[in-house]
Scaffold this motif. Structure first.
Motif, PDB file in Angstrom:
ATOM      1  N   GLN A   1      20.946   0.859   0.442  1.00 42.58           N
ATOM      2  CA  GLN A   1      20.412  -0.363  -0.152  1.00 42.58           C
ATOM      3  C   GLN A   1      19.052  -0.075  -0.791  1.00 42.58           C
ATOM      4  N   PHE A   2      18.821  -0.699  -1.929  1.00 44.10           N
ATOM      5  CA  PHE A   2      17.511  -0.609  -2.579  1.00 44.10           C
ATOM      6  C   PHE A   2      16.981  -2.032  -2.722  1.00 44.10           C
ATOM      7  N   GLY A   3      15.723  -2.243  -2.297  1.00 49.89           N
ATOM      8  CA  GLY A   3      15.182  -3.593  -2.377  1.00 49.89           C
ATOM      9  C   GLY A   3      13.673  -3.592  -2.438  1.00 49.89           C
ATOM     10  N   TRP A   4      13.103  -4.753  -2.135  1.00 46.59           N
ATOM     11  CA  TRP A   4      11.652  -4.928  -2.199  1.00 46.59           C
ATOM     12  C   TRP A   4      10.914  -4.020  -1.221  1.00 46.59           C
ATOM     13  N   GLY A   5      11.623  -3.536  -0.217  1.00 51.01           N
ATOM     14  CA  GLY A   5      10.990  -2.696   0.795  1.00 51.01           C
ATOM     15  C   GLY A   5      10.378  -1.421   0.252  1.00 51.01           C
ATOM     16  N   ILE A   6      10.809  -1.012  -0.948  1.00 48.34           N
ATOM     17  CA  ILE A   6      10.258   0.204  -1.541  1.00 48.34           C
ATOM     18  C   ILE A   6       8.767   0.052  -1.854  1.00 48.34           C
ATOM     19  N   LEU A   7       8.304  -1.195  -1.938  1.00 48.04           N
ATOM     20  CA  LEU A   7       6.882  -1.440  -2.184  1.00 48.04           C
ATOM     21  C   LEU A   7       6.013  -0.994  -1.004  1.00 48.04           C
ATOM     22  N   TRP A   8       6.630  -0.845   0.167  1.00 43.65           N
ATOM     23  CA  TRP A   8       5.878  -0.380   1.337  1.00 43.65           C
ATOM     24  C   TRP A   8       5.656   1.128   1.310  1.00 43.65           C
ATOM     25  N   PHE A   9       6.362   1.836   0.451  1.00 42.22           N
ATOM     26  CA  PHE A   9       6.285   3.296   0.440  1.00 42.22           C
ATOM     27  C   PHE A   9       4.853   3.806   0.203  1.00 42.22           C
ATOM     28  N   PRO A  10       4.142   3.320  -0.831  1.00 41.90           N
ATOM     29  CA  PRO A  10       2.766   3.802  -1.018  1.00 41.90           C
ATOM     30  C   PRO A  10       1.837   3.409   0.127  1.00 41.90           C
ATOM     31  N   VAL A  11       2.136   2.281   0.789  1.00 43.63           N
ATOM     32  CA  VAL A  11       1.330   1.895   1.959  1.00 43.63           C
ATOM     33  C   VAL A  11       1.523   2.914   3.077  1.00 43.63           C
ATOM     34  N   ALA A  12       2.780   3.355   3.258  1.00 42.51           N
ATOM     35  CA  ALA A  12       3.068   4.376   4.263  1.00 42.51           C
ATOM     36  C   ALA A  12       2.330   5.674   3.952  1.00 42.51           C
ATOM     37  N   VAL A  13       2.315   6.069   2.679  1.00 44.12           N
ATOM     38  CA  VAL A  13       1.607   7.285   2.270  1.00 44.12           C
ATOM     39  C   VAL A  13       0.116   7.161   2.577  1.00 44.12           C
ATOM     40  N   LEU A  14      -0.475   6.005   2.243  1.00 43.09           N
ATOM     41  CA  LEU A  14      -1.901   5.789   2.490  1.00 43.09           C
ATOM     42  C   LEU A  14      -2.222   5.854   3.981  1.00 43.09           C
ATOM     43  N   LEU A  15      -1.399   5.199   4.811  1.00 43.62           N
ATOM     44  CA  LEU A  15      -1.628   5.224   6.258  1.00 43.62           C
ATOM     45  C   LEU A  15      -1.485   6.642   6.812  1.00 43.62           C
ATOM     46  N   GLN A  16      -0.536   7.398   6.269  1.00 45.44           N
ATOM     47  CA  GLN A  16      -0.368   8.763   6.760  1.00 45.44           C
ATOM     48  C   GLN A  16      -1.558   9.630   6.363  1.00 45.44           C
ATOM     49  N   VAL A  17      -2.112   9.410   5.184  1.00 44.16           N
ATOM     50  CA  VAL A  17      -3.315  10.139   4.777  1.00 44.16           C
ATOM     51  C   VAL A  17      -4.469   9.822   5.733  1.00 44.16           C
ATOM     52  N   ILE A  18      -4.663   8.536   6.039  1.00 41.30           N
ATOM     53  CA  ILE A  18      -5.737   8.139   6.962  1.00 41.30           C
ATOM     54  C   ILE A  18      -5.544   8.786   8.325  1.00 41.30           C
ATOM     55  N   LEU A  19      -4.297   8.751   8.824  1.00 40.41           N
ATOM     56  CA  LEU A  19      -3.998   9.352  10.131  1.00 40.41           C
ATOM     57  C   LEU A  19      -4.250  10.852  10.115  1.00 40.41           C
TER      58      LEU A  19
END
Length: 264
Positions: A141-159
């Motif tokens: 499935q492809f949906g609006w959830g893909i917008l969270w992908f850059p947020v995940a990248v940012l959080l992983q960088v911070i971590l």
């Protein structure tokens, strides 16, 4: 190249320029000395995904994760490789270039951030493989959830930056911590929702598992393909833990910086 082009010494512009040069050098060295080059960025997670896919779909009856399971696996294994390889390199971040660390006047956080950036670029290089599996796997499935992908990248960088500032100076001062970190990473792989999701954990383990910051980050990665994976508490706790680790790492790094330079 003039100072004006890259910024005066001690300025953020000079720092970013140096960070880019060091990270680019790491990638050039890695790919220039490797026959497979770019393929190494994706080969390890692909082999791991293939093994777990075979075991849990062809050998045993799987009751964890979601279908298509191969996409479920790869969407977490690719960022795991970024995390695992970065933390492994943090253990020798200062010893590897000890002469430069001692002599440079650039803030020494750059020896941590160069690892996060170069390994992060390898992660980005591997994303086309995830996209291909997602496109050609039935049921994705492809949906609006893909917008969270850059947020995940940012959080992983911070971590990762926080962990780097924590692990690098401690390993420089205490050699045994390098092997200890390797053991912790092995255990953390199975304690992280990679082959399963947080909701598959029984009873109180679901709450306990949420305090692993990777659980919330990997949840956001999977939202691009699995909207049912949304777990608000896990995401919020993961974000809070990432920021907490960053703050702890910042304090430890600046507290131990002088001791590390004496040790080197």
């Amino acid at each position: 190249m003039s100072h004006a082009a890259v910024g005066a010494p001690g300025t953020p512009r000079r720092y970013l320029h140096s960070l880019w040069l060091l990270s680019a050098r790491d990638l050039k060295v890695r790919y220039a000395t490797s026959f497979l080059g770019y393929l190494w960025s994706v080969l390890d997670p692909l082999v791991m995904s293939g093994i777990y896919w075979f075991v849990f779909t062809q050998v045993f009856q799987r009751d964890v994760g979601e279908d298509p399971y191969i996409v479920f696996l790869i969407s977490a294994l690719l960022p795991w490789v970024w995390f695992n390889s970065s933390v492994s390199d943090f253990t020798k971040a200062f010893k590897k270039d000890s002469r430069l660390v001692r002599s440079t006047n650039i803030p020494r956080t750059i020896w941590v951030n160069r690892i996060v950036l170069s390994k992060g670029m390898e992660f980005l290089f591997s994303l086309p493989v995830l996209a291909l599996f997602a496109i050609f796997s039935p049921g994705t499935q492809f949906g609006w959830g893909i917008l969270w992908f850059p947020v995940a990248v940012l959080l992983q960088v911070i971590l990762l930056v926080g962990l780097g500032m924590l692990v690098a100076p401690l390993c420089a001062l205490y050699a045994d911590l390098e092997r200890t970190t390797g053991l912790i990473l092995r255990a953390l792989f199975y304690a992280t929702p990679i082959i399963y999701s947080v909701s598959n954990l029984p009873g109180p383990f679901e709450t306990i598992g949420s305090f692993n910051p990777l659980a919330g980050i990997f949840t956001l990665y999977r939202m691009a393909f699995f909207p049912d994976q949304w777990h608000q508490n896990t995401v919020l706790i993961g974000a809070a833990m990432s920021l907490l680790i960053f703050a702890l790492g910042w304090w430890v790094f600046h507290s131990l910086e002088r001791s590390v330079l004496k040790e080197l």
